[in-house]
Design a protein around this motif. Structure first.
Motif, PDB file in Angstrom:
ATOM      1  N   UNK A   1      15.601   3.500   8.830  1.00 48.62           N
ATOM      2  CA  UNK A   1      15.101   2.173   9.206  1.00 48.62           C
ATOM      3  C   UNK A   1      14.238   2.241  10.466  1.00 48.62           C
ATOM      4  N   UNK A   2      14.389   3.316  11.220  1.00 46.71           N
ATOM      5  CA  UNK A   2      13.562   3.554  12.404  1.00 46.71           C
ATOM      6  C   UNK A   2      12.377   4.427  11.990  1.00 46.71           C
ATOM      7  N   UNK A   3      11.195   3.867  12.021  1.00 49.34           N
ATOM      8  CA  UNK A   3      10.002   4.583  11.556  1.00 49.34           C
ATOM      9  C   UNK A   3       9.832   5.926  12.269  1.00 49.34           C
ATOM     10  N   UNK A   4      10.161   5.975  13.537  1.00 49.47           N
ATOM     11  CA  UNK A   4       9.989   7.222  14.294  1.00 49.47           C
ATOM     12  C   UNK A   4      10.798   8.358  13.672  1.00 49.47           C
ATOM     13  N   UNK A   5      11.967   8.049  13.152  1.00 50.45           N
ATOM     14  CA  UNK A   5      12.788   9.080  12.508  1.00 50.45           C
ATOM     15  C   UNK A   5      12.125   9.600  11.238  1.00 50.45           C
ATOM     16  N   UNK A   6      11.517   8.699  10.473  1.00 50.22           N
ATOM     17  CA  UNK A   6      10.831   9.106   9.243  1.00 50.22           C
ATOM     18  C   UNK A   6       9.630   9.984   9.583  1.00 50.22           C
ATOM     19  N   UNK A   7       8.852   9.571  10.577  1.00 52.49           N
ATOM     20  CA  UNK A   7       7.686  10.359  10.988  1.00 52.49           C
ATOM     21  C   UNK A   7       8.104  11.759  11.438  1.00 52.49           C
ATOM     22  N   UNK A   8       9.255  11.838  12.096  1.00 52.15           N
ATOM     23  CA  UNK A   8       9.727  13.137  12.590  1.00 52.15           C
ATOM     24  C   UNK A   8      10.133  14.066  11.456  1.00 52.15           C
ATOM     25  N   UNK A   9      10.805  13.520  10.426  1.00 54.84           N
ATOM     26  CA  UNK A   9      11.367  14.390   9.390  1.00 54.84           C
ATOM     27  C   UNK A   9      10.361  14.751   8.301  1.00 54.84           C
ATOM     28  N   UNK A  10       9.358  13.926   8.064  1.00 51.85           N
ATOM     29  CA  UNK A  10       8.433  14.174   6.948  1.00 51.85           C
ATOM     30  C   UNK A  10       7.796  15.566   6.983  1.00 51.85           C
ATOM     31  N   UNK A  11       7.254  16.025   8.116  1.00 50.35           N
ATOM     32  CA  UNK A  11       6.618  17.351   8.111  1.00 50.35           C
ATOM     33  C   UNK A  11       7.583  18.503   7.868  1.00 50.35           C
ATOM     34  N   UNK A  12       8.885  18.247   7.890  1.00 55.60           N
ATOM     35  CA  UNK A  12       9.859  19.320   7.661  1.00 55.60           C
ATOM     36  C   UNK A  12      10.038  19.624   6.182  1.00 55.60           C
ATOM     37  N   UNK A  13       9.608  18.710   5.300  1.00 54.65           N
ATOM     38  CA  UNK A  13       9.766  18.978   3.866  1.00 54.65           C
ATOM     39  C   UNK A  13       8.523  18.657   3.035  1.00 54.65           C
ATOM     40  N   UNK A  14       7.495  18.119   3.677  1.00 55.94           N
ATOM     41  CA  UNK A  14       6.225  17.851   3.000  1.00 55.94           C
ATOM     42  C   UNK A  14       5.112  18.494   3.812  1.00 55.94           C
ATOM     43  N   UNK A  15       4.123  19.032   3.150  1.00 55.65           N
ATOM     44  CA  UNK A  15       3.023  19.693   3.857  1.00 55.65           C
ATOM     45  C   UNK A  15       2.033  18.667   4.387  1.00 55.65           C
ATOM     46  N   UNK A  16       2.422  17.991   5.447  1.00 55.61           N
ATOM     47  CA  UNK A  16       1.511  17.097   6.159  1.00 55.61           C
ATOM     48  C   UNK A  16       1.699  17.333   7.649  1.00 55.61           C
ATOM     49  N   UNK A  17       0.673  16.992   8.418  1.00 56.67           N
ATOM     50  CA  UNK A  17       0.806  17.135   9.857  1.00 56.67           C
ATOM     51  C   UNK A  17       1.377  15.845  10.444  1.00 56.67           C
ATOM     52  N   UNK A  18       1.766  15.934  11.687  1.00 56.69           N
ATOM     53  CA  UNK A  18       2.397  14.782  12.322  1.00 56.69           C
ATOM     54  C   UNK A  18       1.422  13.619  12.495  1.00 56.69           C
ATOM     55  N   UNK A  19       0.129  13.925  12.634  1.00 61.84           N
ATOM     56  CA  UNK A  19      -0.863  12.852  12.762  1.00 61.84           C
ATOM     57  C   UNK A  19      -0.908  12.003  11.496  1.00 61.84           C
ATOM     58  N   UNK A  20      -0.858  12.676  10.329  1.00 63.99           N
ATOM     59  CA  UNK A  20      -0.839  11.944   9.062  1.00 63.99           C
ATOM     60  C   UNK A  20       0.446  11.148   8.921  1.00 63.99           C
ATOM     61  N   UNK A  21       1.546  11.733   9.369  1.00 60.55           N
ATOM     62  CA  UNK A  21       2.834  11.042   9.268  1.00 60.55           C
ATOM     63  C   UNK A  21       2.834   9.726  10.033  1.00 60.55           C
ATOM     64  N   UNK A  22       2.071   9.648  11.113  1.00 61.38           N
ATOM     65  CA  UNK A  22       2.035   8.416  11.907  1.00 61.38           C
ATOM     66  C   UNK A  22       1.182   7.327  11.241  1.00 61.38           C
ATOM     67  N   UNK A  23       0.384   7.702  10.228  1.00 58.45           N
ATOM     68  CA  UNK A  23      -0.545   6.755   9.609  1.00 58.45           C
ATOM     69  C   UNK A  23      -0.076   6.193   8.276  1.00 58.45           C
ATOM     70  N   UNK A  24       0.904   6.829   7.664  1.00 57.51           N
ATOM     71  CA  UNK A  24       1.283   6.435   6.310  1.00 57.51           C
ATOM     72  C   UNK A  24       1.902   5.040   6.289  1.00 57.51           C
ATOM     73  N   UNK A  25       1.791   4.403   5.129  1.00 59.84           N
ATOM     74  CA  UNK A  25       2.423   3.110   4.902  1.00 59.84           C
ATOM     75  C   UNK A  25       3.835   3.339   4.382  1.00 59.84           C
ATOM     76  N   UNK A  26       4.776   2.619   4.947  1.00 56.99           N
ATOM     77  CA  UNK A  26       6.172   2.797   4.572  1.00 56.99           C
ATOM     78  C   UNK A  26       6.733   1.553   3.889  1.00 56.99           C
TER      79      UNK A  26
ATOM     80  N   UNK B   1       0.807  -1.227   0.000  1.00 54.06           N
ATOM     81  CA  UNK B   1       0.000   0.000   0.000  1.00 54.06           C
ATOM     82  C   UNK B   1       0.843   1.281   0.000  1.00 54.06           C
ATOM     83  N   UNK B   2       2.033   1.196  -0.566  1.00 55.09           N
ATOM     84  CA  UNK B   2       2.838   2.413  -0.724  1.00 55.09           C
ATOM     85  C   UNK B   2       2.653   3.023  -2.111  1.00 55.09           C
ATOM     86  N   UNK B   3       2.107   2.242  -3.053  1.00 53.80           N
ATOM     87  CA  UNK B   3       1.747   2.710  -4.400  1.00 53.80           C
ATOM     88  C   UNK B   3       0.313   2.258  -4.629  1.00 53.80           C
ATOM     89  N   UNK B   4      -0.608   3.192  -4.704  1.00 53.11           N
ATOM     90  CA  UNK B   4      -2.027   2.820  -4.752  1.00 53.11           C
ATOM     91  C   UNK B   4      -2.765   3.670  -5.777  1.00 53.11           C
TER      92      UNK B   4
END
Length: 336
Positions: free
Chosen positions: A273-298, A137-140
């Motif tokens: 490789x640590x999902x928490x790191x990805x969730x932390x950095x995503x909102x710094x360069x993509x316009x999403x909130x942290x709640x959405x970052x915790x839900x995405x499929x990686x 579910x990373x390409x849908x």
């Protein structure tokens, strides 16, 4: 006393002469070191640093590139003597010609675009770091909740958004459609940048959109988009998606720069490789909130370039006639 003094005189003069010569030698060597550097000092350090310490890097602001932004944020590039300037592009098909033209030094791109450009003679390329590999579910393919598309078979004769033509997004979609009994030739693919797909879908300009994260989750949350088909499944499950490349000439002329980039990216891949790191950095360069970052499929962030894995992409390209025959990916790889 005088006899003794006369006998020791020549000896003492020789000792003084030796000492003076020794001091003079030290001073000369010190001067040479200050002027030219020593084998273990400044000269060796200069020779070991990157030939090109400032790099313009073509970038897509998607989940796939989280490891790059982690490497930048955490100073991994700086540790290697590099300053990187990300330049956002619509896709690899757009940024790869910029590498050939010299306005970019390195670019993230999907492997289909790299292999296609090499095969068509657009340039001669070298892949220097893996980037991202698909997961469930990373390409849908998603559709409007009130639209006519409810299943893959409903896509025949419909308009489907892809970020750029003839890339990994379109290739995955074609493969998944065919696997689910839909002739890809009956689908009209429309070029729409990832950030604009939700609006195009809502306005009815397209009937479905081939999305990646975080746009899948964001559109599902904001517009109620309905997932129709996971295009990274079946024959395309766990398929390599994209990585970082440059021209053959740049890699040959700047081997230490390439090696420094590879070391920094390896640390970035390891951090991702640590999902928490990805969730932390995503909102710094993509316009999403942290709640959405915790839900995405990686998917995953591979830590080495593997020719066997990447050959899957080239073989799929051959199956769908993007290349006329077998394309060997191994010569393009610059491994650490």
């Amino acid at each position: 006393m005088r006899k003794w003094s006369n006998n020791r005189g020549p000896s003492r003069r020789r000792q003084i002469t030796v000492r003076l010569l020794t001091i003079l030698s030290v001073l000369v060597l010190s001067g040479c070191s200050a002027l030219g550097g020593s084998s273990s000092g400044g000269q060796g350090g200069a020779e070991g640093g990157p030939e090109k310490p400032t790099l313009r890097v073509g970038m897509l602001n998607i989940v796939d590139t989280a490891s790059f932004y982690l490497a930048q944020e955490r100073g991994f590039f700086r540790d290697e003597g590099l300053t990187v300037e990300p330049v956002v592009a619509q896709g690899g098909a757009a940024s790869i010609p910029a590498v050939v033209g010299g306005s970019l030094d390195v670019t993230f791109g999907n492997y289909v675009s790299f292999f296609l450009a090499q095969n068509q003679g657009v340039g001669r390329f070298r892949l220097i770091s893996d980037g991202y590999q698909a997961g469930p579910n990373t390409f849908v393919l998603v559709a409007r909740p009130d639209g006519v598309v409810r299943s893959p078979r409903d896509l025949a004769g419909r308009r489907v958004a892809v970020n750029t033509f003839r890339n990994i997004v379109e290739l995955n979609a074609r493969s998944a459609l065919q696997t689910n009994g839909v002739d890809p030739g009956t689908v009209q693919f429309v070029e729409v940048p990832f950030p604009d797909m939700a609006a195009a879908l809502a306005a009815g300009r397209v009937d479905a959109a081939a999305m990646v994260e975080p746009f899948i989750t964001a559109t599902e949350r904001s517009a109620g988009a309905v997932p129709i088909l996971d295009t990274a499944s079946g024959p395309t499950a766990d398929i390599p998606l994209g990585g970082y490349g440059t021209t053959e000439a740049f890699a040959q002329q700047n081997p230490r720069t390439v090696a420094a980039f590879q070391r920094a990216m390896l640390r970035g891949q390891q951090a991702a490789a640590d999902r928490a790191n990805v969730e932390q950095v995503l909102p710094t360069y993509i316009r999403i909130d942290r709640a959405t970052a915790t839900l995405i499929n990686l998917g995953t962030y591979p830590q080495s370039l593997d020719g066997t894995r990447l050959q899957r992409v080239a073989d799929l390209m051959q199956q769908f006639a993007l290349v006329p025959g077998r394309f060997d990916v191994q010569p393009l790889l610059v491994t650490q």
